[in-house]
Motif scaffolding. Structure first.
Motif, mmCIF file in Angstrom:
data_model
loop_
_atom_site.group_PDB
_atom_site.id
_atom_site.type_symbol
_atom_site.label_atom_id
_atom_site.label_comp_id
_atom_site.label_asym_id
_atom_site.label_seq_id
_atom_site.Cartn_x
_atom_site.Cartn_y
_atom_site.Cartn_z
ATOM 1 N N ARG A 112 -25.858 4.836 -14.598
ATOM 2 C CA ARG A 112 -25.866 5.484 -13.424
ATOM 3 C C ARG A 112 -26.402 4.991 -12.303
ATOM 4 O O ARG A 112 -26.063 5.066 -11.173
ATOM 5 C CB ARG A 112 -26.705 6.909 -13.968
ATOM 6 C CG ARG A 112 -26.119 7.749 -14.749
ATOM 7 C CD ARG A 112 -26.864 8.820 -15.327
ATOM 8 N NE ARG A 112 -26.289 9.925 -16.181
ATOM 9 C CZ ARG A 112 -26.459 10.235 -17.310
ATOM 10 N NH1 ARG A 112 -27.833 10.150 -17.754
ATOM 11 N NH2 ARG A 112 -25.844 11.067 -18.210
ATOM 12 N N ALA A 113 -27.377 3.851 -12.761
ATOM 13 C CA ALA A 113 -28.091 3.066 -11.838
ATOM 14 C C ALA A 113 -27.156 2.160 -11.056
ATOM 15 O O ALA A 113 -26.825 1.955 -9.829
ATOM 16 C CB ALA A 113 -28.946 2.163 -12.299
ATOM 17 N N ARG A 114 -25.966 1.682 -11.795
ATOM 18 C CA ARG A 114 -25.108 0.970 -11.295
ATOM 19 C C ARG A 114 -23.989 1.777 -10.227
ATOM 20 O O ARG A 114 -23.536 1.127 -9.200
ATOM 21 C CB ARG A 114 -23.982 0.256 -12.317
ATOM 22 C CG ARG A 114 -24.712 -1.079 -13.074
ATOM 23 C CD ARG A 114 -23.725 -1.697 -14.026
ATOM 24 N NE ARG A 114 -23.265 -0.870 -15.064
ATOM 25 C CZ ARG A 114 -23.773 -0.852 -16.410
ATOM 26 N NH1 ARG A 114 -24.856 -1.654 -16.596
ATOM 27 N NH2 ARG A 114 -23.232 -0.002 -17.225
ATOM 28 N N LEU A 195 -39.570 5.015 -2.703
ATOM 29 C CA LEU A 195 -39.329 6.475 -2.880
ATOM 30 C C LEU A 195 -38.578 6.472 -4.253
ATOM 31 O O LEU A 195 -37.581 5.934 -4.377
ATOM 32 C CB LEU A 195 -38.440 7.019 -1.815
ATOM 33 C CG LEU A 195 -38.206 8.635 -1.860
ATOM 34 C CD1 LEU A 195 -39.678 9.494 -1.751
ATOM 35 C CD2 LEU A 195 -37.430 9.230 -0.937
ATOM 36 N N ALA A 196 -39.138 7.415 -5.371
ATOM 37 C CA ALA A 196 -38.328 7.528 -6.398
ATOM 38 C C ALA A 196 -37.440 8.550 -6.400
ATOM 39 O O ALA A 196 -37.689 9.766 -6.140
ATOM 40 C CB ALA A 196 -39.373 7.826 -7.638
ATOM 41 N N LEU A 197 -36.066 8.463 -6.766
ATOM 42 C CA LEU A 197 -34.998 9.645 -6.523
ATOM 43 C C LEU A 197 -35.177 10.232 -8.284
ATOM 44 O O LEU A 197 -36.017 9.902 -8.759
ATOM 45 C CB LEU A 197 -33.874 8.821 -6.306
ATOM 46 C CG LEU A 197 -33.781 8.079 -4.927
ATOM 47 C CD1 LEU A 197 -32.103 7.597 -4.930
ATOM 48 C CD2 LEU A 197 -33.979 9.118 -3.851
ATOM 49 N N PRO A 198 -34.185 11.074 -7.982
ATOM 50 C CA PRO A 198 -34.636 12.128 -9.272
ATOM 51 C C PRO A 198 -34.069 10.875 -10.605
ATOM 52 O O PRO A 198 -33.475 9.977 -10.581
ATOM 53 C CB PRO A 198 -33.267 13.026 -9.117
ATOM 54 C CG PRO A 198 -32.995 13.137 -7.912
ATOM 55 C CD PRO A 198 -33.368 11.706 -7.024
ATOM 56 N N SER A 199 -34.908 11.529 -11.615
ATOM 57 C CA SER A 199 -34.675 10.955 -12.898
ATOM 58 C C SER A 199 -33.097 10.673 -13.370
ATOM 59 O O SER A 199 -32.468 11.494 -13.091
ATOM 60 C CB SER A 199 -35.170 11.713 -14.013
ATOM 61 O OG SER A 199 -34.852 11.002 -15.219
ATOM 62 N N LEU A 200 -32.711 9.282 -13.895
ATOM 63 C CA LEU A 200 -31.409 9.313 -14.201
ATOM 64 C C LEU A 200 -30.932 9.992 -15.266
ATOM 65 O O LEU A 200 -29.879 10.106 -15.618
ATOM 66 C CB LEU A 200 -31.084 7.761 -14.354
ATOM 67 C CG LEU A 200 -31.279 6.998 -12.855
ATOM 68 C CD1 LEU A 200 -31.107 5.604 -13.271
ATOM 69 C CD2 LEU A 200 -30.489 7.631 -11.804
ATOM 70 N N ASP A 201 -32.086 10.452 -16.372
ATOM 71 C CA ASP A 201 -31.802 10.839 -17.519
ATOM 72 C C ASP A 201 -31.268 12.309 -17.318
ATOM 73 O O ASP A 201 -31.699 13.287 -16.639
ATOM 74 C CB ASP A 201 -33.191 11.195 -18.218
ATOM 75 C CG ASP A 201 -33.543 9.758 -18.721
ATOM 76 O OD1 ASP A 201 -32.685 9.028 -19.142
ATOM 77 O OD2 ASP A 201 -34.782 9.766 -18.970
ATOM 78 N N GLU A 207 -23.922 15.710 -10.120
ATOM 79 C CA GLU A 207 -25.271 15.431 -9.363
ATOM 80 C C GLU A 207 -25.340 14.180 -8.894
ATOM 81 O O GLU A 207 -25.927 14.000 -7.657
ATOM 82 C CB GLU A 207 -26.021 15.952 -10.458
ATOM 83 C CG GLU A 207 -26.364 17.183 -11.083
ATOM 84 C CD GLU A 207 -27.177 17.571 -12.127
ATOM 85 O OE1 GLU A 207 -27.953 18.493 -12.230
ATOM 86 O OE2 GLU A 207 -27.121 16.771 -13.009
ATOM 87 N N LEU A 208 -24.677 13.146 -9.520
ATOM 88 C CA LEU A 208 -24.623 11.847 -9.041
ATOM 89 C C LEU A 208 -24.025 11.640 -7.457
ATOM 90 O O LEU A 208 -24.503 11.111 -6.638
ATOM 91 C CB LEU A 208 -24.163 10.822 -9.808
ATOM 92 C CG LEU A 208 -24.976 10.339 -11.082
ATOM 93 C CD1 LEU A 208 -24.181 9.706 -12.010
ATOM 94 C CD2 LEU A 208 -26.146 9.504 -10.628
ATOM 95 N N ARG A 209 -23.057 12.375 -7.357
ATOM 96 C CA ARG A 209 -22.106 12.387 -6.311
ATOM 97 C C ARG A 209 -22.869 13.167 -5.066
ATOM 98 O O ARG A 209 -22.898 12.375 -3.993
ATOM 99 C CB ARG A 209 -20.652 13.006 -6.649
ATOM 100 C CG ARG A 209 -19.706 12.159 -7.294
ATOM 101 C CD ARG A 209 -18.412 12.787 -7.127
ATOM 102 N NE ARG A 209 -18.262 13.931 -7.835
ATOM 103 C CZ ARG A 209 -18.075 14.442 -8.923
ATOM 104 N NH1 ARG A 209 -17.749 13.416 -9.811
ATOM 105 N NH2 ARG A 209 -18.003 15.696 -9.286
#
Length: 225
Positions: A112-114, A195-201, A207-209
């Motif tokens: 998801r980070a990639r 800034l921390a974005l939402p947890s990737l878990d 939601e990613l889009r």
């Protein structure tokens, strides 16, 4: 505190100095103080948010007993370089790990980070590194520092995207630890811009889009200073 116990078990005594990051919540500095030692702050690497080896070397004294490394947001600190420094200067290295998660969870975070790395514009994405576990996906918001970052965060929240300033105030500026002489430029810039974005878990593809769409729409409004 667990770290207080670790310091005492390692033989850190009253009056010893322990080097810690100021890009932190203050928990580590309080653990050092609870052990009777003196917290000393060093600057961070602007890409990893971990302690910078050269900055640590500049604050080592004959009273330095230990350095506490934090693998910030899952980005690995430069442990090998710190081990070399510790061997030369006769110090202990203690490491603070965030909760990593299971291997499958970490692999999903990296995927998801990639995805976000390739698609986000208008913000600076995390520096990739072998072994990065992405406990938090932390971006920098360009512009004029804290005012632009805070405005960006408010707009994200209004659009339903959860985000959080990971370090609201550097520890060396907190009343209990403040004293003249600390010059930690990279730490202060990171406090103002990150800034921390939402947890990737558990994020779905939809939601990613949506995260990318909202961030890109807002990020393009900010111009670097």
């Amino acid at each position: 505190m667990r770290m207080t116990g670790a310091l005492k078990s390692a033989g850190v005594a009253t009056g010893d100095e322990v080097i810690v990051p100021a890009y932190d919540t203050g928990e580590l500095a309080r653990a050092v103080a609870a052990a009777g030692a003196v917290p000393v702050f060093a600057d961070i690497d602007p890409l990893t948010y971990c302690l910078a080896p050269d900055a640590v070397g500049q604050v080592v004294t004959t009273r330095t007993a230990a350095v506490i490394l934090v693998h910030r947001f899952g980005h690995p600190a430069e442990s090998a370089r710190f081990s070399e420094l510790a061997a030369r200067r006769g110090m202990l290295i203690l490491e603070e790990q965030d909760r990593a998660g299971l291997d499958g969870e970490v692999a999903q975070r990296r995927e998801r980070a990639r995805y976000l790395d390739r698609r986000l514009v208008g913000v600076e994405t995390p520096a990739p590194a072998e072994g990065h576990r992405y406990q938090r996906y932390v971006v920098r918001v360009p512009g004029n520092g804290r005012p632009d970052r805070d405005a960006f965060a408010r707009l994200l929240r209004r659009r339903g995207v959860q985000c959080e300033v990971p370090v609201p105030i550097p520890v060396h500026r907190m009343r209990e630890f403040r004293r003249d002489g600390w010059v930690l430029g990279e730490t202060e810039r990171a406090v103002d811009e990150t800034l921390a974005l939402p947890s990737l878990d558990g994020l779905s593809e939809a939601e990613l889009r949506r995260l990318v769409s909202v961030c890109n729409a807002l990020g393009g409004l900010l111009q670097p200073a």
